[in-house]
Design a protein around this motif. Structure first.
Motif, PDB file in Angstrom:
ATOM      1  N   THR A 157       1.102  -1.044  -0.130  1.00 48.89           N
ATOM      2  CA  THR A 157       0.013  -0.411   0.518  1.00 48.89           C
ATOM      3  C   THR A 157       0.351   0.996   0.230  1.00 48.89           C
ATOM      4  OG1 THR A 157      -0.556  -0.342   2.289  1.00 48.89           O
ATOM      5  CG2 THR A 157      -2.653  -1.059   1.291  1.00 48.89           C
ATOM      6  N   ASP A 158       2.411   1.018   0.290  1.00 43.57           N
ATOM      7  CA  ASP A 158       2.959   2.009   0.380  1.00 43.57           C
ATOM      8  C   ASP A 158       3.397   2.679  -1.139  1.00 43.57           C
ATOM      9  OD1 ASP A 158       5.257   3.893  -0.244  1.00 43.57           O
ATOM     10  OD2 ASP A 158       5.908   2.869   2.344  1.00 43.57           O
ATOM     11  N   PRO A 159       3.072   3.896  -1.891  1.00 40.69           N
ATOM     12  CA  PRO A 159       2.836   4.396  -3.096  1.00 40.69           C
ATOM     13  C   PRO A 159       4.322   4.407  -4.024  1.00 40.69           C
ATOM     14  CG  PRO A 159       1.857   5.956  -1.712  1.00 40.69           C
ATOM     15  CD  PRO A 159       1.807   4.531  -0.316  1.00 40.69           C
ATOM     16  N   LEU A 172      22.120  -2.224   2.575  1.00 42.65           N
ATOM     17  CA  LEU A 172      21.270  -3.106   3.649  1.00 42.65           C
ATOM     18  C   LEU A 172      20.854  -1.873   5.346  1.00 42.65           C
ATOM     19  CD1 LEU A 172      20.370  -5.198   4.799  1.00 42.65           C
ATOM     20  CD2 LEU A 172      22.504  -5.920   7.099  1.00 42.65           C
ATOM     21  N   ALA A 173      20.965  -0.965   4.816  1.00 37.53           N
ATOM     22  CA  ALA A 173      20.370   0.204   5.449  1.00 37.53           C
ATOM     23  C   ALA A 173      19.733   0.744   4.370  1.00 37.53           C
ATOM     24  CB  ALA A 173      20.699   1.301   6.013  1.00 37.53           C
ATOM     25  N   ALA A 174      19.916   0.842   2.989  1.00 33.53           N
ATOM     26  CA  ALA A 174      19.162   1.357   2.444  1.00 33.53           C
ATOM     27  C   ALA A 174      17.728  -0.077   1.860  1.00 33.53           C
ATOM     28  CB  ALA A 174      19.463   1.246   1.176  1.00 33.53           C
ATOM     29  N   ALA A 175      17.569  -0.950   1.916  1.00 28.97           N
ATOM     30  CA  ALA A 175      17.021  -1.569   1.594  1.00 28.97           C
ATOM     31  C   ALA A 175      16.350  -2.075   2.824  1.00 28.97           C
ATOM     32  CB  ALA A 175      17.897  -3.095   1.530  1.00 28.97           C
ATOM     33  N   GLU A 214      11.985  -1.604   2.280  1.00 26.95           N
ATOM     34  CA  GLU A 214      10.710  -2.468   2.775  1.00 26.95           C
ATOM     35  C   GLU A 214       9.880  -2.483   3.430  1.00 26.95           C
ATOM     36  OE1 GLU A 214      10.710  -5.681   1.250  1.00 26.95           O
ATOM     37  OE2 GLU A 214      12.786  -6.005   0.542  1.00 26.95           O
ATOM     38  N   VAL A 215       8.370  -2.323   3.311  1.00 31.42           N
ATOM     39  CA  VAL A 215       7.343  -2.264   4.484  1.00 31.42           C
ATOM     40  C   VAL A 215       7.342  -3.189   5.671  1.00 31.42           C
ATOM     41  CG1 VAL A 215       6.129  -1.561   1.667  1.00 31.42           C
ATOM     42  CG2 VAL A 215       5.658  -3.921   3.244  1.00 31.42           C
ATOM     43  N   TYR A 258      14.441 -10.880   4.150  1.00 30.67           N
ATOM     44  CA  TYR A 258      13.159 -10.148   4.422  1.00 30.67           C
ATOM     45  C   TYR A 258      12.611 -11.324   4.534  1.00 30.67           C
ATOM     46  CZ  TYR A 258      16.419  -5.469   4.003  1.00 30.67           C
ATOM     47  OH  TYR A 258      16.716  -4.998   4.183  1.00 30.67           O
ATOM     48  N   VAL A 259      11.439 -11.437   5.786  1.00 29.47           N
ATOM     49  CA  VAL A 259      10.142 -12.447   5.778  1.00 29.47           C
ATOM     50  C   VAL A 259       8.715 -11.914   6.322  1.00 29.47           C
ATOM     51  CG1 VAL A 259      12.161 -14.116   5.681  1.00 29.47           C
ATOM     52  CG2 VAL A 259      11.244 -13.307   7.838  1.00 29.47           C
ATOM     53  N   LYS A 260       8.273 -12.586   5.606  1.00 22.70           N
ATOM     54  CA  LYS A 260       6.784 -11.730   6.604  1.00 22.70           C
ATOM     55  C   LYS A 260       6.630 -12.122   8.380  1.00 22.70           C
ATOM     56  CE  LYS A 260       1.988 -12.582   6.446  1.00 22.70           C
ATOM     57  NZ  LYS A 260       0.827 -13.844   6.176  1.00 22.70           N
ATOM     58  N   ALA A 261       6.301 -10.502   8.137  1.00 23.08           N
ATOM     59  CA  ALA A 261       6.707  -9.317   9.922  1.00 23.08           C
ATOM     60  C   ALA A 261       5.999 -10.622  10.912  1.00 23.08           C
ATOM     61  CB  ALA A 261       6.574  -8.445   9.275  1.00 23.08           C
TER      62      ALA A 261
END
Length: 114
Positions: free
Chosen positions: A46-48, A84-87, A91-92, A111-114
């Motif tokens: 949902t993040d535009p 890595l900080a930019a990644a 990520e949302v 990155y995995v499902k939170a």
């Protein structure tokens, strides 16, 4: 691998050249690898800004399956701590970063499902 680099495994949009240029200012070189014991689903973003950068409203997201024969294919990248900080910024909130052991034996952030 240099002392200042980290390993990042991507199975999704961080493999896209346009996302790499927007997030890191360069194209990443990587190699194929896989995450055993995980399965992939799709997540509506949902993040535009993330949708604009990736060009996609639905992104893949992985979670542990409990089945060691399950596997998610992707790309292993060597990046800097700043990248890595930019990644992390890209990520949302529905993703969290964890360390995993890949099929190759390498340990990498993913990155995995939170």
């Amino acid at each position: 691998m240099s002392d200042n680099s980290v390993l990042l495994f991507s199975y999704g949009t961080l493999q896209q050249e346009n996302v790499q240029m927007a997030s890191f200012g360069r194209l990443l070189a990587g190699r194929a690898d896989a995450m055993p014991g995980y399965r992939c689903d799709m997540l509506e973003i949902t993040d535009p800004e993330v949708i604009r950068t990736s060009g996609k409203r639905f992104h893949p997201v992985v979670s542990e399956s409990g089945d060691p024969t399950d596997e998610v294919a992707g790309t292993l990248f060597e990046i800097t701590a700043a990248e890595l900080a930019a990644a992390d910024s890209y990520e949302v909130a529905e993703y969290r970063r964890v360390m995993v052991r890949l099929k190759s034996g390498a340990e990498a952030w993913v990155y995995v499902k939170a």
